[in-house]
Design an enzyme around this catalytic site. Structure first.
Site, mmCIF file in Angstrom:
data_model
loop_
_atom_site.group_PDB
_atom_site.id
_atom_site.type_symbol
_atom_site.label_atom_id
_atom_site.label_comp_id
_atom_site.label_asym_id
_atom_site.label_seq_id
_atom_site.Cartn_x
_atom_site.Cartn_y
_atom_site.Cartn_z
ATOM 1 N N HIS A 24 -11.516 3.389 -29.463
ATOM 2 C CA HIS A 24 -10.182 3.011 -29.944
ATOM 3 C C HIS A 24 -9.240 3.082 -28.749
ATOM 4 O O HIS A 24 -8.936 4.161 -28.249
ATOM 5 C CB HIS A 24 -9.758 3.982 -31.059
ATOM 6 C CG HIS A 24 -8.631 3.498 -31.897
ATOM 7 N ND1 HIS A 24 -8.746 2.416 -32.747
ATOM 8 C CD2 HIS A 24 -7.352 3.946 -32.022
ATOM 9 C CE1 HIS A 24 -7.585 2.215 -33.361
ATOM 10 N NE2 HIS A 24 -6.724 3.129 -32.939
ATOM 11 N N LYS A 171 -2.813 -2.544 -30.508
ATOM 12 C CA LYS A 171 -2.349 -1.581 -29.524
ATOM 13 C C LYS A 171 -2.304 -2.289 -28.170
ATOM 14 O O LYS A 171 -3.347 -2.719 -27.660
ATOM 15 C CB LYS A 171 -3.317 -0.395 -29.444
ATOM 16 C CG LYS A 171 -3.546 0.322 -30.769
ATOM 17 C CD LYS A 171 -2.315 0.970 -31.341
ATOM 18 C CE LYS A 171 -1.956 2.256 -30.635
ATOM 19 N NZ LYS A 171 -0.897 2.992 -31.409
ATOM 20 N N ASP A 200 1.954 -2.177 -31.163
ATOM 21 C CA ASP A 200 2.442 -0.862 -30.746
ATOM 22 C C ASP A 200 2.251 -0.760 -29.230
ATOM 23 O O ASP A 200 1.121 -0.815 -28.744
ATOM 24 C CB ASP A 200 1.662 0.244 -31.465
ATOM 25 C CG ASP A 200 2.279 1.624 -31.257
ATOM 26 O OD1 ASP A 200 3.233 1.744 -30.463
ATOM 27 O OD2 ASP A 200 1.786 2.587 -31.886
ATOM 28 N N GLU A 226 6.560 -1.939 -32.156
ATOM 29 C CA GLU A 226 6.681 -0.480 -32.210
ATOM 30 C C GLU A 226 6.805 0.111 -30.808
ATOM 31 O O GLU A 226 6.006 -0.194 -29.919
ATOM 32 C CB GLU A 226 5.425 0.062 -32.930
ATOM 33 C CG GLU A 226 5.381 1.571 -33.074
ATOM 34 C CD GLU A 226 4.197 2.025 -33.941
ATOM 35 O OE1 GLU A 226 3.584 1.181 -34.625
ATOM 36 O OE2 GLU A 226 3.894 3.231 -33.913
ATOM 37 N N ASP A 251 8.796 5.099 -32.901
ATOM 38 C CA ASP A 251 7.736 6.049 -33.263
ATOM 39 C C ASP A 251 7.890 7.325 -32.427
ATOM 40 O O ASP A 251 8.432 8.319 -32.898
ATOM 41 C CB ASP A 251 6.354 5.403 -33.100
ATOM 42 C CG ASP A 251 5.227 6.354 -33.497
ATOM 43 O OD1 ASP A 251 5.517 7.440 -34.031
ATOM 44 O OD2 ASP A 251 4.044 6.019 -33.268
ATOM 45 N N GLU A 329 -0.081 3.215 -42.179
ATOM 46 C CA GLU A 329 -1.248 3.024 -41.307
ATOM 47 C C GLU A 329 -2.207 4.207 -41.495
ATOM 48 O O GLU A 329 -2.788 4.702 -40.536
ATOM 49 C CB GLU A 329 -0.798 2.896 -39.840
ATOM 50 C CG GLU A 329 0.022 4.079 -39.358
ATOM 51 C CD GLU A 329 0.478 3.998 -37.905
ATOM 52 O OE1 GLU A 329 0.401 2.926 -37.284
ATOM 53 O OE2 GLU A 329 0.926 5.049 -37.396
HETATM 54 C C1 MUC Z 1 0.605 5.499 -32.862
HETATM 55 O O1 MUC Z 1 1.184 5.509 -31.804
HETATM 56 O O2 MUC Z 1 1.184 4.953 -33.752
HETATM 57 C C2 MUC Z 1 -1.423 4.941 -35.045
HETATM 58 C C3 MUC Z 1 -2.324 3.968 -35.236
HETATM 59 C C4 MUC Z 1 -3.163 3.941 -34.124
HETATM 60 O O3 MUC Z 1 -4.116 3.205 -33.924
HETATM 61 O O4 MUC Z 1 -2.751 4.883 -33.257
HETATM 62 C C5 MUC Z 1 -1.748 5.649 -33.853
HETATM 63 C C6 MUC Z 1 -0.713 6.203 -32.999
HETATM 64 MG MG MG Z 2 2.918 4.358 -32.585
#
Ligand code: MUC
Ligand code: MG
Length: 382
Positions: A24, A171, A200, A226, A251, A329
């Protein structure tokens, strides 16, 4: 008759290392396993509660690691609470906040365990103790973060087909921003207009990079951005929120109600990501949500990729939030190959479903806990 009054007898913390179903990849680290701190609370009447504190990548994501959380619990918080009334959660939290600075993940796990035990004693689910659920199921998105665009598309198509997820978070923030944007645009094109794609950045960009990249992400049809800039760069966050139509979500910039108030006053974000760990518990998450609601800011149920216990605890708090406009999430348990509970949470029809069972409604699988705990005594001789 059910009673809430009993004394806290013991609080134990256990670090558990669980493998993930795939790598991940985030801006600051790539996960291959998750380390959860499980808290077990026992009261004088025999009632028990569990809680969880989890972070991402040791100290890569935040300033609290599983090891520092365990130390805070064992050395400072547990001795403070033993002998106190387990039924008065507000008093226990106030005592911890008076004597221990920070440590929001540890405090969240302990508060969760207190609420779980209280729920067992009263025969009520935790969401009822929080004043009642406005929803007992909630949408859950999936994060595409395999590090490979083609694999991400296949993963998303499979999850939509299985009616598991229909909103996807990407991400980004690692490597070349133009390559990040191309990756997002590729996935958005492959999944089509109906699928909401969010990104994000995990604080990775400076303001000029964010300006350039968010303009391109908006063009590509991204629905939510995000934490594009560093946590402390709130003025930059506010300028980005004012400049773009695509909503900007805070966040890392927001932990509890005090941050929510400041961010609202600065008009620094359109949406807040709530996390029980950041807020230091379920009750403080609801206080944070109340500030957002008062300011007309959207809410999103966030995760630190907790396992089943932490994710279900989060869901109880999110169930009681005044609104949850951006869904959640809470997919953490689905990223883990295995967990330490007897029954994993109920994910179906794109949502996570809570039950009316007392407390959190989860039970620890003792064999799995014994197997995955870090301090397991290996008896086998090599
Ligand atoms: C985050 O920064 O939001 C939330 C989903 C994911 O994949 O990582 C987290 C952390
Ligand atoms: Mg985040």
């Amino acid at each position: 008759p059910a009673t809430s009054s009993t004394t806290i007898e013991s609080i134990e913390s256990i670090i558990v290392d669980l493998p993930t179903i795939r790598a991940h990849q985030l801006a600051m680290t790539t996960l291959h396993r998750q380390s959860l701190v499980i808290v077990r609370l026992r009261c004088a009447d025999g009632s028990t509660g569990v809680g969880e504190a989890t972070s991402i990548g040791g100290l890569a994501y935040g300033d609290q690691s599983p090891e520092s959380t365990q130390l805070a619990i064992d050395t400072y918080l547990a001795p403070l609470l033993i002998g106190q009334d387990a039924g008065n959660v507000n008093a226990a939290m106030a005592l911890m906040n008076r004597h221990v600075q920070g440590q929001s993940y540890a405090k969240s796990a302990i508060e969760t365990a207190l609420l779980d035990a209280l729920g067992h004693r009263l025969g009520q689910p935790v969401h009822a103790l929080l004043g009642g659920a406005l929803r007992t199921s909630m949408p859950v998105l999936w994060t595409l973060a395999s590090g490979d665009s083609a694999r991400d598309v296949d993963e998303a198509l499979g999850l939509m087909e299985a009616r598991r997820h229909r909103v996807f978070k990407l991400k980004i923030g690692k490597g070349d921003p133009a390559a990040n944007v191309a990756h997002v645009a590729h996935i958005k094109r492959a999944l089509g207009d109906e699928v909401l794609i969010t990104v994000d950045v995990n604080q990775a960009w400076d303001e000029t990079t964010a300006q350039r990249s968010i303009a391109a992400l908006e063009q590509a049809g991204v629905g939510l951005v995000e934490q594009p800039v560093a946590r402390r760069h709130r003025a930059a966050l506010a300028r980005l929120a004012a400049r773009f139509d695509v909503p900007i979500m805070a966040d890392e910039s927001i932990n509890g109600p005090e941050d929510a108030l400041e961010l609202a006053q600065e008009a620094a974000a359109d949406v807040f990501a709530l996390k029980i760990s950041k807020a230091g518990g379920l009750l403080n998450t609801l206080r944070t949500a109340a500030v957002a609601e008062a300011a007309g800011i959207g809410l999103y149920g966030g995760t630190l990729l907790e396992g089943s216990i932490g994710s279900i605890a989060s869901a109880h708090a999110f169930a009681a939030c005044p609104q949850l406009r951006w869904g959640t999430e809470l997919f953490g348990p689905l990223l883990l190959k295995d967990d330490i509970v007897t029954a994993r949470p109920d994910f179906r029809d794109f949502e996570l479903h809570l039950t009316q069972a007392p407390g959190l409604g989860v039970s620890v699988d003792e064999d799995k806990l014994a197997f995955y705990r870090r301090d397991r005594q290996r008896t086998a001789v090599a």
